[in-house]
Structures are given as C-alpha cells and as structure tokens.
Scaffold this active site. Structure first.
Site, PDB file in Angstrom:
ATOM      1  CE  LYS A 289       1.630 -10.481  -0.018  1.00 13.92           C
ATOM      2  NZ  LYS A 289       1.871  -9.719   1.517  1.00 13.92           N
TER       3      LYS A 289
ATOM      4  CG  ASP B 206      -1.905 -10.629   2.327  1.00 21.81           C
ATOM      5  OD1 ASP B 206      -2.709 -10.309   1.842  1.00 21.81           O
ATOM      6  OD2 ASP B 206      -0.979  -9.937   2.755  1.00 21.81           O
TER       7      ASP B 206
END
Length: 444
Positions: free
Chosen positions: A124, A164
């Site tokens: 991430k 995201d």
C-alpha cells in the site's frame, strides 16, 4: 504463540501507530488457535515476520501549484509481503495518510489478496496530498513528482500499485505516463488504467459490485432475498457509486450517501437517474453531496454519519473506523440484518463485537471488498497476455472469485452451531495460504 505477548512487543516498537496495531490485533486474535496447531510456524518465528513489512519507502514530494508556489508533501510505499506474488495494493492521496494507516492497509491487503486465489502479495502507499480543490494541471504535476521517486521501486513483477481514496483514473493515468517515460517501457505496472491503454472493463465497478456479490452469498445462507431491502451506503466515490448501481439493478433500495462534509438520506430511494446525477457531480464536477439534497429536496446532515438512520442492510464504503460501537448498537436495535464492508476496516473493534454478539451477518472488508484488487489482478493478467476480455468475461470471473472467497470464509469460520464468523474465516483462510508459502521459501 500468545497473542498478547506479540501485541505488547509491537506496541513497544510502534507506539504511535494505532490503526496498524488495530489491524494486527484483529488478525492475531482470529488465528491464534490454528497457528498454535503448527509448531513449525512458531519455530521459524513466522508471526513476527508476517506482522512486520518487508520494507517501507518514505520520500519527499516537491511540486509547484498554479500560483507558482512550491509545495512539499510526504510520499510512502509499504511493501508488506510478496510470498505469493508481486506486492499489490492501492495508492491513497488524502490529508489523513500517515505510516500507521498505510501499514494497516498493507497488512490487510496481504490477506485480502491471498483470499482472491490470484498470485498477488500485499502492499500500500500514498501521500498526504489531497486532490480536492486542485486543478488538473496541479494534480498532474504532483503525480509526476510522486512517480519521479516511486518508479524505481515498482514494476510489473515487483510491485503493482493501483488507485484508492483520492486516486482515480485521472491520477493513475498521470502516474502511468510518468512511469512509462522514466522506465522507457510500456508494462502493466499500474492497474486502474484507462481502457485505451491497458485497463480492464469492470475495474471501476469492481469493489462495489464485488461487495454486493459477497453480500448475496451471505444472504443465501439465511434464504433472504435482497429485493426491496433498504440499504444504508456511506461514501460517494467509486465504491459507493457502484454499490448503489448493483443494488438498484437487483431491486434493492439505497437510501443514503455521504462525503467528508456530511450525509444525505433519501427515503424514496436513490434511483438510476439520481445515481447518474451523483456520478456527474462527484466524478466530473467534483462537487459535494449536499448538492444532491438541494436538487432532490431530501434530508442532509452536515458533519453526520449515515448510521444514525435505519436500514435493513449497512454497506460502509467510505473509510476506516467510520462505524463505531454506538452506531452498531443503533443498527442492530433498529433491525439491520447484514453489514458488508466496501471500505477497508470501516468498523471499529467495538462495532464488530456488537455485530457478532447479535449474530447478524457481518462481512469484513478483507473478504467483502476484495473485488477491486481481484479485478486489478485480472487486469494484470490481461496486460501480461496482451489481451482484453469482454465486460461479461471479467464480471463472470469477479463473481466466481467472490463466491470462492465466501466458501473459504465458511470453511474456516463456521462453528458447530452453524454460525459463520466471517472475520475468523477470512483471517484464517488468508493467513494459511501466506504462511505455507513463507514456510516453503525458507527464512528470508
């Protein structure tokens, strides 16, 4: 393994990272029993190796706004675990981004990706830069500056970022263009790309659609039809939009949406026409959800959360820890029968405890919102094959993946009384796959 001993050590080493510690706690409590059935795991100190990321890159991002002012933001990439495939996970551009949030997301992503059965590890990244209120030129300059540092650490067989919160098709395209220029190659290094240059059909819809496909599998276990059910949906980005899209298609009634300023509640239901307006408002005009209330003359609560309303099904699709214990108690007391998470860890530990104690259907994000990364994996496959699948082909594969994830959750989470603990099931299923891969590859 004694969970508390591990948590105490992590707390000592990372005292200022509450989101990361929250995510680790949830997983370790679920897997303690099965972990201790495998002494070989403990002998190789597997749990500590799994909890701590392989590496974390932190860097400065310097960019120039339209007024000529030089701005500085932080950039990060957490490469958590690549035991079963290249690091895979989104990039988040939001003022709240910090190492704790990204470590929690990368940790969760490792197990979520394992659940999809596709060969993807967990990662991430992101920045405390917010695209909100910025011009296209400013967003482009920031994305190019961000990729100027990140590009050397990623690649189609190394680490494949995606979008995201705050990172949609526009941002992915700008970053891909910069990567292509720097690396001097055209590869599938980012997912969520435009259809014109290697993107996959269904990718924008995938997280929302996948969440509903998982919800349908849960409802089947109770012989419940989704048609006519009033659904509370939080958020108003891609996940929330396509959650509503699929609900409308199936005859359910979404009644709420939200953003960081507040929420709308439309008791008549968000129709196809109204959803089209939301998509234009959010994706093109980049407006605020209160404008929906002004246009359709419905309730708007500034600063509030949708969980103050009543509904049959709750679909948290905004951000982490958006649904707390009091919210959960209200939902249960007012007849909510299912909660399926479209966001990452949107329910606090207290809320999860309330749902499980009430024995309502509850699906954690690592299972229910895996459709997004699953379709990113399908995009990676198409890029590798230099092929493009039809919308129907991708949607069919997505449905099957979500069905398979549900089956794994049932396998590991169903107790002797027939109750399915989806948290335990998802955590154990994802953990066992990653753990076995790590054991096979030696001490690294």
């Amino acid at each position: 393994m004694k969970v508390q001993d591990v948590l105490n050590d992590l707390q000592r080493r990372f005292p200022n990272e509450p989101e990361y510690l929250q995510a680790v706690t949830e997983v370790l409590e679920s897997i303690e029993e099965v972990y201790n059935q495998h002494p070989e795991f403990e002998k190789s100190n597997l749990i500590e190796r799994l909890c701590i990321a392989d590496r974390i890159f932190t860097f400065r991002v310097t960019w120039v706004d339209d007024k000529g002012k030089i701005n500085v933001n932080m950039g990060y990439r957490v490469q958590h675990n690549n035991a079963i495939g290249p690091y895979k996970g989104g990039l988040r551009f939001h003022s709240s981004v910090n190492p704790s949030i990204l470590k929690f997301l990368a940790f969760e992503q490792t197990f979520k990706n394992a659940l999809t059965t596709l060969p993807m590890g967990g990662g991430k990244g992101g920045s405390d830069f917010s695209p909100r209120g910025k011009s296209n030129a400013e967003v482009m300059r920031f994305c190019q500056a961000f990729m100027l540092e990140l590009w050397k650490h990623i690649g189609p067989d190394t680490d494949v970022p995606a979008g995201d919160i705050g990172v949609g098709g526009r941002e992915v395209a700008y970053m891909f263009g910069m990567y292509k220029k720097l690396a001097k190659e055209f590869t599938g290094v980012l997912t969520g790309k435009g259809i014109e240059f290697g993107g996959s059909l269904i990718r924008p819809e995938a997280t929302g659609y996948g969440n509903i496909y998982f919800l349908l599998e849960m409802l089947k276990t109770k012989n419940i039809d989704i048609k006519g059910k009033k659904c509370l949906v939080s958020g108003s980005g891609n996940v929330a939009q396509y959650t509503c899209d699929k609900l409308i298609e199936l005859g359910a009634i979404p009644v709420s949406l939200s953003d960081s300023d507040g929420y709308i509640y439309d008791p008549e239901g968000i129709t196809r026409e109204k959803l089209d307006y939301v998509m234009e408002l959010k994706n093109v005009e980049r407006g605020r959800i209160r404008e929906y209330a002004e246009k359709y003359n419905c309730k708007y609560v500034p600063g509030g959360r949708v969980w103050a309303e009543t509904g049959d099904i709750a679909l948290p699709s905004a951000t982490q820890n958006e649904l707390n214990g009091d919210d959960a108690r209200h939902l249960v007391e007012t007849g909510c029968i299912a909660v399926s998470e479209g966001a990452n860890m949107p329910s606090t530990p207290e809320a999860i405890e309330v749902f499980q104690k009430a024995k309502i259907l509850y699906a954690p994000g690592k299972a229910a919102n895996a459709g997004g990364v699953a379709t990113s994996g399908l995009e990676m496959t198409q890029n590798s094959l230099r092929l493009s699948w039809t919308r129907e082909e991708v949607d069919s594969k997505l449905k099957q993946i979500m069905t398979d994830i549900h089956e794994q959750c049932v396998k590991y989470g169903k107790d002797e009384n027939g109750y399915i603990d989806y948290v335990k099931g998802a955590n154990i299923a994802g953990f066992m796959k990653v753990a076995k891969a790590m054991m096979a590859q030696g001490i690294l």
